[in-house]
Design an enzyme around this catalytic site. Structure first.
Site, short mmCIF file in Angstrom:
data_model
loop_
_atom_site.label_atom_id
_atom_site.label_comp_id
_atom_site.label_asym_id
_atom_site.label_seq_id
_atom_site.Cartn_x
_atom_site.Cartn_y
_atom_site.Cartn_z
CD GLU A 144 -51.62 -15.12 -26.82
OE1 GLU A 144 -52.41 -15.04 -27.79
OE2 GLU A 144 -50.38 -15.19 -26.95
CG ASP B 166 -52.53 -11.29 -29.04
OD1 ASP B 166 -53.59 -11.56 -28.48
OD2 ASP B 166 -52.43 -10.44 -29.95
CB SER C 113 -51.49 -9.56 -34.75
OG SER C 113 -52.20 -10.17 -33.69
N GLY C 114 -52.09 -12.69 -35.40
CA GLY C 114 -53.22 -13.60 -35.48
C GLY C 114 -54.35 -13.15 -34.56
CG ASN D 142 -49.29 -18.12 -34.67
OD1 ASN D 142 -48.70 -18.27 -33.60
ND2 ASN D 142 -50.01 -17.06 -34.93
CG ASP E 59 -45.61 -15.63 -28.40
OD1 ASP E 59 -46.25 -16.27 -27.55
OD2 ASP E 59 -46.16 -14.97 -29.29
CE LYS F 232 -48.95 -13.86 -36.88
NZ LYS F 232 -48.41 -13.98 -35.51
CG ASP G 54 -47.31 -12.60 -32.25
OD1 ASP G 54 -48.41 -12.59 -32.82
OD2 ASP G 54 -47.13 -13.04 -31.11
NE ARG H 218 -57.65 -19.63 -30.21
CZ ARG H 218 -56.47 -19.06 -30.42
NH1 ARG H 218 -55.83 -18.47 -29.42
NH2 ARG H 218 -55.93 -19.06 -31.62
#
Length: 403
Positions: A203, A196, A282-283, A353, A350, A327, A194, A239
């Site tokens: 983030e 962030d 990554s999201g 997700n 972390d 992912k 991941d 967001r």
């Protein structure tokens, strides 16, 4: 009747101890059934389990060994082993093996006592203990140190073992990993991360939100998503929508100030030097993933493409959102593309997700994660930097991996 004897040698470490004793045993055609050696602070401890053949008597063999070891200033002890006991010991070697890894800034006797007591209470036998971390000066500050001790254990763990280790880790402010010691643990080939709050201590979407003047609103949604309280895709779309109208020139400004997580450069450079493939799943946003790829040398980047029109962020992303399920799919796809089994993969993240990819990887690591993620992941690291992952795959500080 054959004799089985355990020979224990101890004393100041010096060249030639092992060669001298084995050369002596060789003259009597002695078979070595097991051997182990350790050196702690210049003190040698050597154990050799031997079988003395029928044609030889033990007395001259042992006398010769005793004389030669005494000449070298070493202490020697002989313990006869009953053949029935030996047979039971051999049968026990067939039990499954696991590795317990204890990580902390500094390790004290209480930490080791807790780990070994839990192992003993669950019927696990310790076969070997090794220090993987380097030696530290007594006056080194704790914030600059890292310590790791690895225990090789034998036995069948119960279902509650992991929960007890997790509880102990939280109480002692250490990390305790428990892995099956098999061929896959020793042959990991692909590591996915991941981005962030894992590779970087921020983030990105929160940083962009600050620039857009909507920091508090976005941060609140981010926190709920990371704790698994709301669906990631829904939270992500909410967001991103708040970023509408942000000047695209801000992306470079934010990319330049993103702080790398402790140990990430050491970890990635070591993995690449040893032929591992690495990926960012990554999201967050592709722009920042590509920035890290150029900076650190990742092989793959999969993230969300932030839509920009006329130099402004539109508040949308293009293509499929990289959520938790995506992912996991990407991990499978990259592993297949590289010809790597899932058991040979490592996934690090972390947030909630990240759990889908952590659950299917051979080694899933929750890094400085929320309690929900720590409890659900196979392993967790919270006390050290990302380079602590090297210990979980058996690296030692003294290995000096070429960069």
């Amino acid at each position: 009747m054959k004799e089985i004897i355990l020979i224990n040698i101890s004393g100041e470490d010096k060249p030639g101890v092992t060669s001298t004793i084995t050369e002596t045993l060789a003259r009597y055609q002695v078979n070595v059934l097991d051997i182990g050696q350790a050196v702690i602070h210049s003190n040698l401890s050597l154990g050799i389990l031997v079988e003395i053949p029928k044609q030889s008597e033990s007395s001259p063999v042992l006398s010769d060994v005793l004389f030669r070891m005494h000449a070298m200033g070493m202490n020697t002890r002989f313990d006869p082993v009953d053949q029935a006991d030996y047979s039971r010991w051999v049968e026990g070697q067939g039990k499954s093996r696991h590795i317990i890894t204890l990580l902390a800034r500094r390790i004290n006797a209480g930490h080791i006592a807790k780990v070994t007591r839990i192992a003993a209470d669950h019927g696990l036998n310790i076969d070997n203990i090794s220090r993987l971390s380097g030696r530290v000066q007594l006056d080194d500050g704790e914030e600059s140190t890292k310590a790791c001790v690895e225990f090789s254990v034998r036995g069948e763990p119960s279902e509650t073992l992991r929960a007890e280790f997790l509880k102990a880790a939280s109480e002692l402010d250490v990390d305790i990993a428990f892995q099956k010691d098999d061929i896959y643990r020793r042959n990991r080939r692909l590591v996915v991360f991941d981005m962030d709050s894992t590779l970087i201590e921020a983030e990105v979407i929160d940083e962009l939100a600050i620039e857009a003047g909507v920091g508090d609103q976005v941060a609140a949604i981010t926190e709920e998503a990371m704790q698994g309280k709301i669906d990631f895709t829904e939270s992500f779309e909410r967001r991103v929508a708040l970023l509408k109208g942000l000047d695209a020139g801000v992306l470079e400004k934010v990319a330049q100030r993103l702080p790398l997580t402790e140990g990430v450069e050491e970890l990635v450079s070591s993995l690449k030097a040893l032929g591992f493939k690495t990926a960012i799943l990554s999201g967050g946003f592709t722009y920042f993933g590509e920035h890290l790829k150029q900076q650190l040398g990742f092989d793959y980047v999969h993230a969300n493409e932030l839509e920009v029109e006329d130099g402004k962020v539109t508040g949308r992303v293009t293509g499929r959102v990289v959520d938790g399920n995506r992912k996991a799919e990407l991990l499978r796809e990259i592993a297949a593309n590289e010809g790597v089994r899932l058991e040979q993969t490592i996934a690090v993240g972390d947030g909630a997700n990240d759990l889908p990819m952590l659950s299917i990887a051979g080694l899933g690591i929750a890094f400085r994660a929320k309690p929900l993620v720590r409890q659900s992941a196979k392993q967790a690291i919270s006390t050290l930097g990302l380079d602590g992952i090297l210990y979980l795959i058996g690296f030692r500080d003294r290995d000096n991996v070429p960069k």
